[in-house]
Scaffold this active site. Structure first.
Site, mmCIF file in Angstrom:
data_model
loop_
_atom_site.group_PDB
_atom_site.id
_atom_site.type_symbol
_atom_site.label_atom_id
_atom_site.label_comp_id
_atom_site.label_asym_id
_atom_site.label_seq_id
_atom_site.Cartn_x
_atom_site.Cartn_y
_atom_site.Cartn_z
ATOM 1 N N ARG A 96 0.859 -1.183 0.000
ATOM 2 C CA ARG A 96 0.000 0.000 0.000
ATOM 3 C C ARG A 96 0.893 1.230 0.000
ATOM 4 O O ARG A 96 1.852 1.314 0.778
ATOM 5 C CB ARG A 96 -0.868 -0.013 1.260
ATOM 6 N N SER A 99 -0.840 7.880 1.536
ATOM 7 C CA SER A 99 -0.519 9.307 1.622
ATOM 8 C C SER A 99 -0.840 9.803 3.021
ATOM 9 O O SER A 99 -1.947 9.580 3.521
ATOM 10 C CB SER A 99 -1.347 10.084 0.606
ATOM 11 N N CYS A 101 -2.098 11.654 6.164
ATOM 12 C CA CYS A 101 -3.296 12.466 6.388
ATOM 13 C C CYS A 101 -3.334 12.784 7.880
ATOM 14 O O CYS A 101 -3.746 11.955 8.684
ATOM 15 C CB CYS A 101 -4.547 11.721 5.939
ATOM 16 N N GLU A 140 0.559 15.139 1.996
ATOM 17 C CA GLU A 140 -0.594 15.691 2.730
ATOM 18 C C GLU A 140 -1.533 16.433 1.781
ATOM 19 O O GLU A 140 -1.095 17.246 0.970
ATOM 20 C CB GLU A 140 -0.099 16.643 3.819
ATOM 21 N N ASP A 174 -3.960 16.663 -8.203
ATOM 22 C CA ASP A 174 -3.188 15.624 -7.543
ATOM 23 C C ASP A 174 -1.719 15.789 -7.899
ATOM 24 O O ASP A 174 -1.314 15.509 -9.010
ATOM 25 C CB ASP A 174 -3.705 14.254 -7.990
ATOM 26 N N ARG A 176 0.859 14.380 -6.219
ATOM 27 C CA ARG A 176 1.668 13.378 -5.524
ATOM 28 C C ARG A 176 2.631 12.676 -6.478
ATOM 29 O O ARG A 176 2.289 12.402 -7.615
ATOM 30 C CB ARG A 176 0.762 12.331 -4.870
ATOM 31 N N THR A 197 -5.315 -0.597 -3.570
ATOM 32 C CA THR A 197 -5.767 0.743 -3.942
ATOM 33 C C THR A 197 -7.093 0.695 -4.683
ATOM 34 O O THR A 197 -7.442 -0.315 -5.280
ATOM 35 C CB THR A 197 -4.734 1.459 -4.843
HETATM 36 ZN ZN LIG Z 1 -7.554 11.941 4.756
#
Ligand SMILES: [Zn+2]
Length: 250
Positions: A96, A99, A101, A140, A174, A176, A197
């Site tokens: 996994r 990201s 958070c 984040e 996005d 990332r 995912t």
């Molecule tokens: Zn979140």
């Protein structure tokens, strides 16, 4: 002023540090470190690794260790990975890319499904018998940062959806990047992996980086009145794949 360096420190650490060269410099990967965690009331033992990006590329790890106390690392986030089982050699492994958070993972915020996904993917990995959870600290708010995410939340309370709010603040939806995590993954395992995912972009990023992806495991579940709109936006706007019966989508 240069501190005197205790040679014992290098002796202890050098076998646990791995240099991974990148286009911009190097990643220094430290671990494994035994990390028992409390997972839904059970103690599960993971092997933890953490990594740091540096411009300097050197096998002389003393140089890197000597810099640590002056570079103020606590002001910058570092990413890490939890590894379970025989991740390097087992035939099937699930991974996994999570990201960070702050609100979801730490406070348990119900505005998103991140905290649930974090714990659930750790559980899936432990139940599978081997795998890895990459905790990506520069992700984040889909890469916009915590302060911008706070502003985006205020916009969301005023009629914007997740994507619209990020764009209104001048970000692409996005931003990332998975490059470093993929390099670390390659250092830990070269065989194919199954990706946990619902996001086909993540699957594509892995494939583009030349990794052998053997499959995808979906991850849905923590739906409530607080995150229903957010989850719908993920499906409708961000290209997330809907899973029959478990998604809140219409
Ligand atoms: Zn979140």
């Amino acid at each position: 002023m240069k501190k005197t360096f205790d040679s014992k420190v290098l002796e202890v650490l050098e076998d646990k540090i791995k240099l991974i060269k990148t286009d911009k410099g190097a990643i220094y990967l430290v671990g494994p470190i035994r990390l028992p965690v409390n997972l839904y009331g059970e103690t599960v033992v993971f092997q933890w690794y953490c990594w740091l990006n540096c411009d300097e590329v050197t096998e002389d790890f003393e140089r890197i260790i000597n810099k640590l106390s002056s570079v103020n690392l606590a002001e910058l986030q570092q990413s890490s990975v939890l590894v379970y089982g025989d991740f390097e050699y087992d035939k099937d492994a699930i991974i996994r890319f999570h990201s960070i958070c702050h609100t979801g993972d730490i406070f348990g915020s119900k505005r998103c499904d991140c905290g649930f996904q974090l714990k659930q993917s750790m559980k899936m990995i432990a139940e599978h018998g081997n795998g890895a959870l990459f905790y990506l600290a520069n992700h984040e708010g889909r890469g916009i940062g915590l302060f911008s995410k706070a502003m985006a939340y205020i916009l969301q309370e005023n009629g914007y959806d997740t994507v619209e709010a990020n764009e209104a603040l001048g970000f692409v939806d996005d931003s990332r990047n998975y490059g470093d995590a993929i390099l670390v993954l390659k250092a830990l395992r070269t065989k194919p992996v199954t990706l946990i995912t619902n996001n086909p972009k993540k699957l594509q990023a892995l494939k583009n980086a030349g990794l052998e992806v053997s499959g995808r495991e979906p991850l849905w579940g923590d739906i409530s009145k607080y995150n229903e709109k957010y989850l719908k936006t993920k499906v409708n706007k961000s290209g997330h794949l809907e899973v029959e019966g478990t998604c809140c989508n219409d």
